[in-house]
Design a protein around this motif. Structure first.
Motif, PDB file in Angstrom:
ATOM      1  N   TYR A  37      -8.403 -12.308 -16.074  1.00  0.00           N
ATOM      2  CA  TYR A  37      -8.235 -10.985 -16.670  1.00  0.00           C
ATOM      3  C   TYR A  37      -8.834  -9.901 -15.780  1.00  0.00           C
ATOM      4  N   LEU A  38     -10.042 -10.124 -15.309  1.00  0.00           N
ATOM      5  CA  LEU A  38     -10.711  -9.118 -14.485  1.00  0.00           C
ATOM      6  C   LEU A  38      -9.981  -8.902 -13.163  1.00  0.00           C
ATOM      7  N   GLY A  39      -9.451  -9.984 -12.600  1.00  0.00           N
ATOM      8  CA  GLY A  39      -8.776  -9.871 -11.322  1.00  0.00           C
ATOM      9  C   GLY A  39      -7.363  -9.356 -11.397  1.00  0.00           C
ATOM     10  N   GLU A  40      -6.630  -9.776 -12.419  1.00  0.00           N
ATOM     11  CA  GLU A  40      -5.206  -9.459 -12.507  1.00  0.00           C
ATOM     12  C   GLU A  40      -4.895  -8.255 -13.394  1.00  0.00           C
ATOM     13  N   VAL A  41      -5.744  -8.011 -14.379  1.00  0.00           N
ATOM     14  CA  VAL A  41      -5.437  -6.955 -15.363  1.00  0.00           C
ATOM     15  C   VAL A  41      -6.384  -5.765 -15.224  1.00  0.00           C
ATOM     16  N   GLY A  42      -7.670  -6.020 -15.140  1.00  0.00           N
ATOM     17  CA  GLY A  42      -8.643  -4.931 -15.149  1.00  0.00           C
ATOM     18  C   GLY A  42      -8.915  -4.291 -13.808  1.00  0.00           C
ATOM     19  N   ALA A  80      -5.686   4.656 -16.634  1.00  0.00           N
ATOM     20  CA  ALA A  80      -5.269   3.283 -16.368  1.00  0.00           C
ATOM     21  C   ALA A  80      -5.636   2.361 -17.527  1.00  0.00           C
ATOM     22  N   SER A  81      -6.803   2.574 -18.123  1.00  0.00           N
ATOM     23  CA  SER A  81      -7.236   1.746 -19.248  1.00  0.00           C
ATOM     24  C   SER A  81      -6.315   1.916 -20.443  1.00  0.00           C
TER      25      SER A  81
END
Length: 207
Positions: A73-78, A100-101
């Protein structure tokens, strides 16, 4: 004796290996949507299109799968939102961060809200270790905000004496609130209006 029809139905060779990264993304979206406790083994294996045996062989446990899902999640989405904080001007950096969020939280192509905010908050004592890890990620986000604000003070973009710790925690509370409201069905426009107020708070601390 095995007849020809039975032989034809038998799989030939070794079972086809599953795509680990694709399965991890499916698990991440399942945890994101249902939360850690809400995502059952059946939910996970069905989403990942693998057997329980394959899940344990590849990821060891549900807890370890969840940890890897957080990394996904942190790498691909956030990552897009975090990258916005590298903008030279602090007000523009947070404006882009919130924009972006909100786009991420309200996307129709994935679960709504933020996985870190929704995946595990209150839980049973048997999952307290996982809950502390997730809380650690949220604390790291606030620390990232504080470091960005402190750089802005050092660069003379914000007033000397700006309470960066308190402002960072406020900005983190806004992000978590946006995530929860997105889960509750708030529109991107409604959340953008809230984010704009947070950005105005930062701008009020300009020199």
């Amino acid at each position: 004796m095995i007849n020809k029809n039975e032989a034809d139905r038998r799989p030939r060779g070794r079972p086809r290996a599953f795509d680990r990264e694709k399965a991890l993304a499916a698990a991440g979206e399942t945890f994101w949507k249902l939360g850690y406790e809400g995502a059952s083994l059946v939910d996970l294996t069905e989403a990942m299109a693998i057997t329980p045996q394959s899940l344990y062989a590849a990821f060891k446990s549900k807890a370890d799968l969840f940890r890897e899902s957080l990394g996904w999640y942190l790498g691909e989405v956030g990552s897009a939102a975090r990258a916005a904080l590298d903008e030279p001007d602090v007000v523009e950096a947070f404006r882009q961060f919130y924009a972006a969020s909100v786009r991420q939280f309200c996307s129709e192509d994935q679960p709504r809200g933020c996985m870190l905010s929704a995946a595990l908050v209150n839980c049973g004592s048997e999952h307290s270790g996982i809950a502390k890890e997730v809380a650690g990620y949220r604390a790291a986000s606030i620390a990232l905000f504080q470091a960005r604000l402190e750089r802005a003070v050092a660069a003379h973009q914000l007033k000397d004496g700006t309470d960066c710790a308190a402002l960072a925690r406020y900005l983190g509370a806004i992000v978590q609130g946006l995530s929860i409201q997105a889960n509750d069905g708030a529109s991107a426009g409604e959340l953008d209006a809230v984010a704009a107020l947070a950005v105005t708070t930062i701008a009020s601390a300009r020199r």
